[in-house]
Design a protein around this motif. Structure first.
Motif, mmCIF file in Angstrom:
data_model
loop_
_atom_site.group_PDB
_atom_site.id
_atom_site.type_symbol
_atom_site.label_atom_id
_atom_site.label_comp_id
_atom_site.label_asym_id
_atom_site.label_seq_id
_atom_site.Cartn_x
_atom_site.Cartn_y
_atom_site.Cartn_z
ATOM 1 N N ILE A 24 3.927 -34.200 44.454
ATOM 2 C CA ILE A 24 3.164 -33.772 45.631
ATOM 3 C C ILE A 24 2.000 -34.701 45.927
ATOM 4 O O ILE A 24 1.594 -34.828 47.064
ATOM 5 C CB ILE A 24 2.657 -32.318 45.496
ATOM 6 N N ILE A 25 1.469 -35.363 44.893
ATOM 7 C CA ILE A 25 0.410 -36.341 45.083
ATOM 8 C C ILE A 25 0.536 -37.413 44.011
ATOM 9 O O ILE A 25 1.287 -37.254 43.046
ATOM 10 C CB ILE A 25 -1.012 -35.720 45.020
ATOM 11 N N VAL A 26 -0.215 -38.497 44.200
ATOM 12 C CA VAL A 26 -0.260 -39.573 43.213
ATOM 13 C C VAL A 26 -1.718 -39.768 42.821
ATOM 14 O O VAL A 26 -2.587 -39.919 43.681
ATOM 15 C CB VAL A 26 0.329 -40.887 43.784
ATOM 16 N N ILE A 27 -1.989 -39.752 41.517
ATOM 17 C CA ILE A 27 -3.332 -39.988 40.998
ATOM 18 C C ILE A 27 -3.229 -41.144 40.005
ATOM 19 O O ILE A 27 -2.454 -41.063 39.047
ATOM 20 C CB ILE A 27 -3.900 -38.736 40.306
ATOM 21 N N ASN A 28 -4.006 -42.202 40.239
ATOM 22 C CA ASN A 28 -3.984 -43.387 39.371
ATOM 23 C C ASN A 28 -2.570 -43.927 39.182
ATOM 24 O O ASN A 28 -2.139 -44.195 38.062
ATOM 25 C CB ASN A 28 -4.624 -43.090 38.011
ATOM 26 N N ASN A 29 -1.850 -44.043 40.273
ATOM 27 C CA ASN A 29 -0.467 -44.547 40.278
ATOM 28 C C ASN A 29 0.500 -43.681 39.485
ATOM 29 O O ASN A 29 1.579 -44.130 39.110
ATOM 30 C CB ASN A 29 -0.406 -45.993 39.772
ATOM 31 N N GLU A 30 0.140 -42.434 39.213
ATOM 32 C CA GLU A 30 1.016 -41.504 38.499
ATOM 33 C C GLU A 30 1.392 -40.361 39.444
ATOM 34 O O GLU A 30 0.522 -39.635 39.919
ATOM 35 C CB GLU A 30 0.302 -40.930 37.277
ATOM 36 N N PRO A 31 2.693 -40.207 39.725
ATOM 37 C CA PRO A 31 3.100 -39.089 40.579
ATOM 38 C C PRO A 31 2.900 -37.756 39.849
ATOM 39 O O PRO A 31 3.234 -37.624 38.673
ATOM 40 C CB PRO A 31 4.580 -39.344 40.864
ATOM 41 N N ILE A 32 2.354 -36.794 40.550
ATOM 42 C CA ILE A 32 2.091 -35.467 39.995
ATOM 43 C C ILE A 32 3.023 -34.471 40.682
ATOM 44 O O ILE A 32 2.971 -34.296 41.901
ATOM 45 C CB ILE A 32 0.617 -35.042 40.224
ATOM 46 N N SER A 33 3.882 -33.839 39.885
ATOM 47 C CA SER A 33 4.810 -32.841 40.424
ATOM 48 C C SER A 33 4.097 -31.497 40.570
ATOM 49 O O SER A 33 3.010 -31.283 40.022
ATOM 50 C CB SER A 33 6.010 -32.678 39.491
ATOM 51 N N TRP A 34 4.753 -30.599 41.275
ATOM 52 C CA TRP A 34 4.221 -29.243 41.385
ATOM 53 C C TRP A 34 4.060 -28.623 40.006
ATOM 54 O O TRP A 34 3.076 -27.954 39.727
ATOM 55 C CB TRP A 34 5.162 -28.376 42.229
#
Length: 57
Positions: A24-34
């Motif tokens: 759902i978003i990317v933080i520090n080039n890491e995709p974050i799933s629900w």
């Protein structure tokens, strides 16, 4: 008005199981799933706070 984490949990609870695996978003080039977001928010981590903030924005 619902707190931001309550809003997140309300949306999360209505998602189909397969959708929860999607990023759902990317933080520090890491995709974050629900699912990962749910764990972070549920555990009240700093990353969870950041996730909520970014989703609200």
């Amino acid at each position: 008005m619902l707190k931001n984490s309550e809003r997140f949990f309300k949306v999360y609870s209505t998602l189909p199981i397969e959708e929860r695996k999607n990023p759902i978003i990317v933080i520090n080039n890491e995709p974050i799933s629900w699912q990962l977001a749910h764990e972070e928010v549920n555990n009240q981590t700093k990353r969870g706070e950041k996730i909520i903030k970014l989703l609200i924005e």
